[in-house]
Design an enzyme around this catalytic site. Structure first.
Site, PDB file in Angstrom:
ATOM      1  N   ARG A  69       4.203  -0.482  -4.798  1.00 57.89           N
ATOM      2  CA  ARG A  69       3.815  -1.030  -3.410  1.00 57.89           C
ATOM      3  C   ARG A  69       2.493  -1.846  -3.255  1.00 57.89           C
ATOM      4  O   ARG A  69       2.259  -2.361  -2.348  1.00 57.89           O
ATOM      5  CB  ARG A  69       3.737   0.155  -2.478  1.00 57.89           C
ATOM      6  N   LYS A 120       6.254  -4.822  -3.551  1.00 51.79           N
ATOM      7  CA  LYS A 120       7.485  -4.503  -3.329  1.00 51.79           C
ATOM      8  C   LYS A 120       7.968  -4.492  -1.995  1.00 51.79           C
ATOM      9  O   LYS A 120       9.123  -5.044  -1.653  1.00 51.79           O
ATOM     10  CB  LYS A 120       8.107  -3.022  -4.287  1.00 51.79           C
ATOM     11  N   TRP A 122      -2.536  -2.823  -1.670  1.00 48.80           N
ATOM     12  CA  TRP A 122      -2.525  -4.066  -1.742  1.00 48.80           C
ATOM     13  C   TRP A 122      -3.085  -4.902  -0.847  1.00 48.80           C
ATOM     14  O   TRP A 122      -2.993  -4.771   0.561  1.00 48.80           O
ATOM     15  CB  TRP A 122      -0.839  -4.636  -1.659  1.00 48.80           C
ATOM     16  N   ASN A 129      -1.838   2.351   5.596  1.00 49.40           N
ATOM     17  CA  ASN A 129      -1.252   1.355   5.084  1.00 49.40           C
ATOM     18  C   ASN A 129      -0.748   0.481   6.584  1.00 49.40           C
ATOM     19  O   ASN A 129      -0.418   1.123   7.200  1.00 49.40           O
ATOM     20  CB  ASN A 129       0.203   2.020   4.509  1.00 49.40           C
ATOM     21  N   GLY A 130      -0.932  -0.472   6.587  1.00 48.61           N
ATOM     22  CA  GLY A 130      -0.648  -1.525   7.482  1.00 48.61           C
ATOM     23  C   GLY A 130      -1.743  -2.651   8.054  1.00 48.61           C
ATOM     24  O   GLY A 130      -2.749  -3.033   7.112  1.00 48.61           O
ATOM     25  N   GLU A 155       7.926 -15.255  -9.988  1.00 45.81           N
ATOM     26  CA  GLU A 155       7.199 -13.951  -9.701  1.00 45.81           C
ATOM     27  C   GLU A 155       6.824 -13.243 -10.932  1.00 45.81           C
ATOM     28  O   GLU A 155       5.615 -12.886 -10.827  1.00 45.81           O
ATOM     29  CB  GLU A 155       8.643 -13.147  -9.061  1.00 45.81           C
ATOM     30  N   GLU A 197      17.344 -18.147  -6.519  1.00 43.69           N
ATOM     31  CA  GLU A 197      16.935 -16.745  -6.981  1.00 43.69           C
ATOM     32  C   GLU A 197      16.522 -16.871  -8.486  1.00 43.69           C
ATOM     33  O   GLU A 197      15.486 -15.916  -8.751  1.00 43.69           O
ATOM     34  CB  GLU A 197      18.363 -15.778  -6.799  1.00 43.69           C
ATOM     35  N   LYS A 250      12.762 -15.583  -9.532  1.00 40.62           N
ATOM     36  CA  LYS A 250      12.645 -14.454 -10.561  1.00 40.62           C
ATOM     37  C   LYS A 250      11.520 -15.015 -11.552  1.00 40.62           C
ATOM     38  O   LYS A 250      10.671 -14.399 -11.836  1.00 40.62           O
ATOM     39  CB  LYS A 250      13.946 -14.113 -11.290  1.00 40.62           C
ATOM     40  N   CYS A 274       0.937  -1.246   0.092  1.00 35.10           N
ATOM     41  CA  CYS A 274       0.106   0.096   0.115  1.00 35.10           C
ATOM     42  C   CYS A 274       0.949   1.136   0.035  1.00 35.10           C
ATOM     43  O   CYS A 274       1.917   1.201   0.535  1.00 35.10           O
ATOM     44  CB  CYS A 274      -0.845   0.146   1.308  1.00 35.10           C
ATOM     45  N   HIS A 281      17.385 -37.297  -5.233  1.00 37.63           N
ATOM     46  CA  HIS A 281      16.598 -37.486  -4.128  1.00 37.63           C
ATOM     47  C   HIS A 281      15.267 -37.024  -4.245  1.00 37.63           C
ATOM     48  O   HIS A 281      14.520 -37.012  -3.067  1.00 37.63           O
ATOM     49  CB  HIS A 281      17.137 -36.806  -2.613  1.00 37.63           C
TER      50      HIS A 281
HETATM   51  C1  G6P Z   1       8.956  -8.894  -1.254  1.00 38.54           C
HETATM   52  C2  G6P Z   1       9.511  -8.364  -2.659  1.00 38.54           C
HETATM   53  C3  G6P Z   1      10.904  -9.045  -3.113  1.00 38.54           C
HETATM   54  C4  G6P Z   1      11.604  -8.999  -1.744  1.00 38.54           C
HETATM   55  C5  G6P Z   1      11.127  -9.087  -0.096  1.00 38.54           C
HETATM   56  C6  G6P Z   1      11.783  -8.853   0.895  1.00 38.54           C
HETATM   57  O1  G6P Z   1       8.436  -9.990  -1.262  1.00 38.54           O
HETATM   58  O2  G6P Z   1       8.580  -8.497  -3.559  1.00 38.54           O
HETATM   59  O3  G6P Z   1      11.383  -8.636  -4.149  1.00 38.54           O
HETATM   60  O4  G6P Z   1      12.999  -9.842  -1.753  1.00 38.54           O
HETATM   61  O5  G6P Z   1       9.717  -8.687  -0.076  1.00 38.54           O
HETATM   62  O6  G6P Z   1      12.069  -7.546   0.935  1.00 38.54           O
HETATM   63  P1  G6P Z   1      13.230  -6.531   1.265  1.00 38.54           P
HETATM   64  O7  G6P Z   1      12.821  -5.093   1.099  1.00 38.54           O
HETATM   65  O8  G6P Z   1      13.189  -6.900   2.954  1.00 38.54           O
HETATM   66  O9  G6P Z   1      14.453  -6.983   0.954  1.00 38.54           O
END
Ligand code: G6P
Length: 619
Positions: free
Chosen positions: A27, A614, A75, A101-102, A499, A492, A496, A2, A515
């Site tokens: 956000r 994000k 969000w 927000n929260g 996501e 990672e 990616k 948010c 395994h």
């Molecule tokens: C969200 C984002 C990710 C990020 C994670 C941790 O899930 O979409 O890209 O890695 O939060 O966020 P931070 O700001 O703590 O690295």
């Protein structure tokens, strides 16, 4: 999670608020809304399901005049994404409207109490409970809105950043925060009058002013049209505001000719890593200088253990950091998902160092994890990107990764910035502990300095990924494999792809393949293998052989000049040679590009993938 924007001044608020929402859309983007008060004191609220652009279409039919307003991009947490649950929310009498927000954790109890008092609710949100509560307190205590906000927030459990408007009052904007970030920007109009900007982060503010106050937890700011403002705590004690100068550059918030922020941020990495290293490596002396480590030398020398807490991509970089620090400094390092760590009563010693790795510096679980560790006496070290963020401020000390604002929801340059920063931390500790020979230390420092140019080489030599990514759009699953330092790269790479393309992908340590996951391999299954000609090369060659015998399609990341793995692969990405510990910084680049181009080929919204945000400021 948010985004909030606010404005009070002489200009038309609406265009400022909309532009701010676009900047904050990373956000959250499932609905958006705006509330304005015009000169006659009338309040207009306009909301829409979907992105900010949909809100703009709806608002085009409405009278959006007013020089004070608040806006929100959501969000969803409580209540599905629809117009009714979108912010701003009205109070019962429609005298007040609020964005939030929260999460208000005791919203159910409060809602029940208010229902018993005759309040009815139109949405499913916790936010509507908050605005109703403020109105209820205001009417029962016969007090003004500022006092009512103080009193209401005292009975709230949870996290909030809020902005509140009151019908008939175009002269005062009230904002408050606890747990969720909120910044007040203080600008000047051309004729020298003070105007106020509010934002969940600096991005909606930086265009207008670089003078800001970061509100602290449980602070309430009252911003007035005459240019004055006061900040008080929940007990109504006045606080001295600390004016700070923003370091963000406006160009960093634009796409600069790239189709998406993610692509721009992938290509920015040679430069962002140069900035991250800047001033921290003395090239002549072949030395690392990190004030965060030097200032706390004793702590690091006597550390029994390092625990790194993080979420998402930051957890992957933390894992690489663990391998590096253990190897270079001979200190045991544990890596924890912050969301697990905080709830399992972990054993924490006073001589532990807890490192929080977080791009945003606002991730609720990571913040809560370090608060817990701090209470138990550990020393907290922050590795954040966003300057002045909650985690950076909560930490006892830290090192910023300094890669500039990351806007794309899928993290790219923050990942490599975190890996480099953790390597710098490892090198700085190793120097103090003398756990590396001088020769090895200097060689690792020299090699780290070369990483930006090797990243550039990698990006320049993997330009064909867009063409062959098309071939994978039909795939339902991917497997990513790596060993040692490259196991987190496999994780990672898989994250990616998931996501942004919504293709299921799993990252695995290559030897674990047999395994379980090997059962999934058939001619339809692409297997991405990070196989540099280093450390466990022979072993990974055998792992590739095992996949080939089951007709899996091999996509490999190999060292320049390698022919063996290349010969076994259906597709190959090439990277220059570097030390094992730095291979992730190069190997991850083609994997970022692969996920980007597969997602683009599938027509996905790369910068704003569904259901994600994000900055996750809720649990
Ligand atoms: C969200 C984002 C990710 C990020 C994670 C941790 O899930 O979409 O890209 O890695 O939060 O966020 P931070 O700001 O703590 O690295």
């Amino acid at each position: 999670m948010c985004g909030i924007v606010g404005y009070l001044g002489e200009r038309d608020a609406y265009p400022i608020l909309i532009k701010g929402l676009h900047r904050l859309e990373y956000r959250g983007y499932d609905s958006a809304g705006v509330a304005l008060i015009n000169e006659e004191g009338e309040m207009t609220v306009c909301k829409a399901k979907g992105k900010v652009s949909v809100l703009e279409e709806v608002a085009a039919e409405r009278d959006m005049r007013g020089t004070m307003g608040i806006a929100h991009t959501r969000w969803a947490t409580h209540g599905e994404p629809n117009e009714c649950n979108a912010h701003p929310h009205y109070s019962q009498s429609k005298e007040l409207t609020l964005v939030h927000n929260g999460i208000i954790e005791n919203y159910k109890a409060l809602r029940e109490e208010l229902t018993n008092q005759g309040y009815s609710f139109v949405s499913e949100t916790d936010t509507e409970v908050l605005v109703q509560l403020i109105e209820f307190v205001k009417s029962t205590h016969h007090c003004d809105l500022v006092r009512a906000v103080h009193l209401a927030l005292k009975s709230v459990i949870g996290a909030y950043a809020i902005a509140v408007l009151e019908k008939g009052n175009a002269d005062r904007l009230i904002v408050a925060r606890k747990g969720s970030p909120l910044i007040v920007g203080i600008g000047k109009t051309e004729d020298g009058k003070t105007e106020f900007y509010v934002g969940s982060d600096a991005t909606p503010i930086v265009e207008y002013t670089n003078q800001v106050v970061y509100l602290k937890d449980e602070e309430i700011a009252v911003l007035k049209r005459d240019g004055s403002y006061t900040i008080t705590n929940l007990s109504n004690v006045e606080q001295t505001p600390q004016l700070q100068t923003l370091q963000v550059n406006l160009d960093e918030l634009e796409k600069g000719g790239y189709a998406h922020f993610m692509l721009k941020e992938i290509y920015e990495q040679p430069e962002s890593i140069r900035t991250c290293l800047g001033g921290r490596i003395d090239a002549k002396k072949r030395d690392v200088i990190l004030s965060g480590i030097l200032d706390n030398k004793k702590r690091f020398l006597n550390a029994r253990r390092i625990i790194i807490c993080a979420c998402g991509t930051s957890w992957h970089s933390a894992l690489i950091g663990k391998y590096f620090i253990e190897e270079a400094c001979q200190i045991p390092v544990e890596v924890e998902y912050a969301s697990e760590f905080r709830y399992r009563n972990p054993v924490i010693f006073k001589d532990d160092i807890v490192v929080a790795v977080s791009q945003s510096g606002e991730t609720a679980d990571t913040l809560a994890a370090i608060k817990l560790a701090k209470e138990k006496g550990a020393f907290i070290y922050g590795v954040c990107n966003v300057i002045g963020s909650s985690i950076a401020r909560e930490a006892n000390s830290g090192t910023y990764i300094h890669v500039g604002p990351e806007i794309g929801v899928a993290s790219t340059k923050a990942f490599t910035g975190q890996v480099v920063t953790l390597a710098l931390i490892g090198l700085a500790i190793a120097k103090e502990k003398k756990t590396l020979s001088t020769e090895m230390y200097e060689m690792l420092v020299d090699e780290l300095r070369k990483i930006p140019q090797k990243m550039q080489w990698t990006l320049d030599h993997n330009k064909n990924i867009d063409r062959f990514a098309q071939m994978f759009t039909y795939c339902k699953n991917f497997i990513y494999l790596g060993r040692g330092y490259n196991y987190p790269v496999a994780l990672e790479g898989a994250l990616k792809l998931k996501e942004i393309s919504y293709i299921h992908a799993e990252g695995y340590p290559a030897a674990e393949m047999k395994h379980g996951p090997i059962a999934l391999v058939d001619e339809e299954m692409p297997v991405v293998v990070v196989a540099p000609k280093r450390g466990m090369y022979e072993k990974i060659v055998s792992n590739i052989q095992e996949i080939k015998s089951r007709h899996g399609k091999i996509i490999s990341v190999v060292t320049q000049g390698d022919t063996v793995v290349k010969g076994m692969s259906d597709y190959t990405f090439v990277i220059p040679d570097t030390r094992d510990c730095y291979v992730p910084l190069l190997a991850v680049l083609p994997l970022q590009l692969l996920s980007y181009y597969v997602a683009v080929a599938k027509g996905r919204n790369v910068d704003q993938p569904r259901n994600l945000a994000k900055s996750v400021t809720v649990e």
